[in-house]
Each structure stands twice: as structure tokens, then as C-alpha cells.
Design an enzyme around this catalytic site. Sequence first.
Site, short mmCIF file in Angstrom:
data_model
loop_
_atom_site.label_atom_id
_atom_site.label_comp_id
_atom_site.label_asym_id
_atom_site.label_seq_id
_atom_site.Cartn_x
_atom_site.Cartn_y
_atom_site.Cartn_z
N LYS A 161 0.94 -1.35 -0.02
CA LYS A 161 -0.06 -0.13 -0.24
C LYS A 161 0.97 1.30 -0.03
O LYS A 161 0.54 2.12 -0.66
CB LYS A 161 -0.93 -0.04 1.29
CG LYS A 161 -1.98 -1.06 1.05
CD LYS A 161 -2.70 -1.11 2.21
CE LYS A 161 -3.80 -2.24 2.32
NZ LYS A 161 -4.82 -2.67 3.26
N GLN B 250 -4.86 -1.61 9.62
CA GLN B 250 -4.73 -2.83 9.16
C GLN B 250 -5.31 -4.12 10.04
O GLN B 250 -4.92 -4.31 10.98
CB GLN B 250 -3.26 -3.41 8.61
CG GLN B 250 -3.11 -4.48 7.82
CD GLN B 250 -3.61 -4.57 6.45
OE1 GLN B 250 -3.73 -3.13 5.88
NE2 GLN B 250 -3.85 -5.36 5.71
N ASP C 134 -10.93 2.84 4.31
CA ASP C 134 -11.45 1.42 4.29
C ASP C 134 -12.94 1.14 4.18
O ASP C 134 -13.37 0.06 3.59
CB ASP C 134 -10.73 0.39 5.38
CG ASP C 134 -9.67 -0.16 5.25
OD1 ASP C 134 -9.40 -0.42 4.26
OD2 ASP C 134 -8.99 -0.34 6.63
N1 L34 Z 1 -8.09 -2.53 7.28
N2 L34 Z 1 -7.13 -4.79 6.63
C1 L34 Z 1 -7.67 -3.56 6.37
N3 L34 Z 1 -7.96 -3.07 5.08
C2 L34 Z 1 -8.06 -4.00 3.99
O1 L34 Z 1 -8.04 -3.70 2.88
C3 L34 Z 1 -7.06 -5.25 4.24
N4 L34 Z 1 -6.80 -6.16 3.31
C4 L34 Z 1 -7.14 -7.41 3.69
C5 L34 Z 1 -6.29 -7.86 5.15
N5 L34 Z 1 -6.63 -6.70 6.10
C6 L34 Z 1 -7.11 -5.59 5.74
C7 L34 Z 1 -5.95 -6.02 2.38
O2 L34 Z 1 -5.48 -4.99 2.12
C8 L34 Z 1 -6.04 -8.16 2.55
N6 L34 Z 1 -5.55 -7.38 1.97
C9 L34 Z 1 -4.69 -7.32 0.92
C10 L34 Z 1 -3.68 -6.28 0.44
C11 L34 Z 1 -2.91 -6.33 -0.72
C12 L34 Z 1 -2.81 -7.76 -1.25
C13 L34 Z 1 -3.78 -8.88 -0.84
C14 L34 Z 1 -4.62 -8.53 0.38
C15 L34 Z 1 -1.81 -7.95 -2.11
O3 L34 Z 1 -1.17 -7.30 -2.69
N7 L34 Z 1 -1.68 -9.26 -2.76
C16 L34 Z 1 -0.69 -9.42 -3.78
C17 L34 Z 1 0.29 -10.61 -3.25
C18 L34 Z 1 0.88 -10.29 -1.80
C19 L34 Z 1 1.83 -11.33 -1.18
O4 L34 Z 1 2.81 -11.53 -1.99
O5 L34 Z 1 1.54 -11.65 -0.27
C20 L34 Z 1 -1.50 -10.51 -4.89
O6 L34 Z 1 -0.95 -10.41 -6.13
O7 L34 Z 1 -2.44 -10.95 -4.71
#
Ligand code: L34
Length: 304
Positions: A53, A97, A120
Site C-alpha cells: 500500500k 490493518q 477502508d
Molecule cells: N484494514 N485490513 C484493512 N483493510 C484491508 O483492505 C485489508 N486487506 C485484507 C487484510 N486486512 C485488511 C488487504 O489490504 C487483505 N488485503 C490485501 C492487500 C494486498 C494484497 C492482498 C490482500 C496484495 O497485494 N496481494 C498480492 C500478493 C501479496 C503477497 O505477495 O503476499 C497479490 O498479487 O494478490
Amino acid sequence: MAQILNGNAIAKDVKDELIVKIKKWVEEGHRPPSLKCIIVGDDPASHTYVRNKVKAAKYCGIDAETIQFDSDITEEFLLNQINELNNSEDVDGILIQLPVPETINERRICNAVSPKKDVDGFHIINVGQLCLDMPTIVPATALGVVELLKRAKIETLGRDAVVIGRSKNVGMPIAMMLHTDKRHESGLGMDATVTICHRYTPRPKLEHYCRNADIIISATGIPKLVTADMVKPGAAVIDVGITRVTDSEGKNKLVGDIDYDEVVKVAGAITPVPGGVGPMTVAMLMSNTFQAAKTLRDKSIVLQ
Ligand code: L34
Ligand code: NAD
């Protein structure tokens, strides 16, 4: 073979469009939008997500800062910190988060963030506005799914959608958005017929609803929950789930809820994991932060 919906590429388009808008906003004399990400404890996945982020924010021209606290802080301490950010003229967006440690009440924390800075969309007021089809800040993952569908030109009006998972932060807002009415003031208007499935939906029923669906969106965290025999040929399949597993060679990897290798042969469109909904969540958080910055400065908008 299904069209693969490249979340990384679509998220980049969203962010590149934001760069232009934010640059113009700054040229008009505003300070750059500012985002504060609070993270409590040392959950590795949470740190990865917040890192993504902050990186995306810098890319878009948003000032972002991670505020890290130990897992043993009290709820009162966290509430005080949130209050300081609420009162700061230098802050547009605040996110905590999730998950937070069990000693801290998640709902109380979400409700402590000023609704206008709640990027959020988890505050009770923003959730309520979403449920009423009113303009609001929509949770980034739900917004990411919708943006992906829109940009991939997947028709939703009058079509059957199944959302698997009903959590308040993920499944529920996705299902809410999919059945929004074009005639209502949010202007979203996805107008799908939505079925919500969850852990107590009997497996034969889940299979039945999925087979009937033009769009399947799964958000459970259960690998291979959706198999190829459950997918109508040509259906769009969106995988929100993320689970960390160890593969046969002992390597850690991420998988979604969809049996990707088989479903890709049947579906009309599919999102991979990683590289699907995850990057869209991050991109839409940037969009929400810019929206919050604009709303906070628009004196014509009445404060809630
Ligand atoms: N407050 N908590 C709050 N807001 C959110 O919107 C989230 N979430 C979830 C968990 N807790 C939270 C997220 O941001 C899950 N989540 C999230 C954010 C980013 C990614 C996945 C879930 C992401 O960047 N995923 C990448 C891979 C990341 C890795 O290598 O682990 C992808 O390509 O899916
Ligand atoms: P959660 O645990 O709060 O909710 C899981 C949901 O799945 C529940 O509603 C439950 O009823 C349902 N479920 C469980 N077992 C089921 C079954 N056998 N059949 C049908 N439904 C079942 O989790 P969450 O916060 O909603 O997250 C769901 C998944 O999405 C997780 O893997 C999470 O990591 C992932 N996630 C991804 C993103 C992203 O940006 N890609 C964002 C948020 C969450």
C-alpha cells in the site's frame, strides 16, 4: 481457455490515471493526499500488504506513512492515536490493518476513525451508506472486484452472480455492490441477481448455485473450494481468496479459492492468485484516499 484478468495490469492503469488526477490537484495548490496506515503486531502477511500500500501510494503521489505498534498496546491507546489522526489537518486517510490483536475490539476501532477519513469504508456510517446505495467510501476489495469487472467489460445487469463468503469487510460489500440499482444515487448500478453462499450452504447447494452463475466471486480462504465441474462454460470467475500453502517442493506460495488449473479450461474469464484481486485492492485504496482528500476540502459537502 479463459481470458486471464491481469489484476497487476488493470491496477497499474487505475494508478496511472490517479497519478494524472493527483498531479493536477497538487498543481491547483493542494498538498498531496496523505494516508496513515496503522499496523498492530507483527503478522507477516499484514506487513506485506501494508508495504504494498505504501509503495503504491508513493507511485501515485500520495504521502503515506506506516505507524507500527506492538501487539500489547491497549485499545484505549489505539483509540487515542486514531483520535489524533482524526484531528490532524495533515491527514486525509486512516486505515488500521486487520486483523488487530484479540485484546482490541475491531468494531470499536473501525468506528473510531472519522467517516470522512475512513478509506477502508469500515465505519458503521460508511457501511450503512453502502447498504442504502448512497455515495460513500466503499471497501477497497469490493471496489477492486467491481473495477476489474468493469474494465474487463463483464456485463452484470440482469445476470446471475454468486458470492461465496459473507464477511462484513469482504463478501458482504461485494454482494451489496453487485445488486446496486442504476437508478439510485450512488450511480454504481451493477444490477446483478445475487446469491450469497457461506459455510453453512450445503455443498450440493453451493454446486447448484455456482453452476447456474454467470459470475462467481469466491472470498473464503479455502483452497480449491470451486472446482471446474461447478463452473458454467464461459462464466467469469473472480478469486478473492488468499491462502499461504507449502507446495510439493517445500516452497511457500499463495493460492486462491478456485482450482485455477482446471477452472481456467472452462471459464470465460478468470483472475489468478497472486496478481488478481490483491493488486486491485491496493489500487482502489489509493483511489479512496484521493476521494477522501477531495471530500475533506470540499466545503460544500455537509459534514456527517
Ligand atoms: N484494514 N485490513 C484493512 N483493510 C484491508 O483492505 C485489508 N486487506 C485484507 C487484510 N486486512 C485488511 C488487504 O489490504 C487483505 N488485503 C490485501 C492487500 C494486498 C494484497 C492482498 C490482500 C496484495 O497485494 N496481494 C498480492 C500478493 C501479496 C503477497 O505477495 O503476499 C497479490 O498479487 O494478490
Ligand atoms: P472470513 O474468514 O471473515 O470469511 C470467510 C467466509 O467464507 C465466511 O463468510 C464463511 O461463511 C465463508 N466460508 C467458509 N467456509 C465455507 C465453505 N466451505 N463454503 C462456503 N463458504 C464458506 O474471511 P475474509 O476476511 O472475508 O477473507 C476471505 C478470503 O479473502 C481470505 O482468504 C482472505 O485472505 C482473502 N482476502 C483477499 C483480499 C484481496 O485483496 N485479494 C482482501 C481481503 C481478504
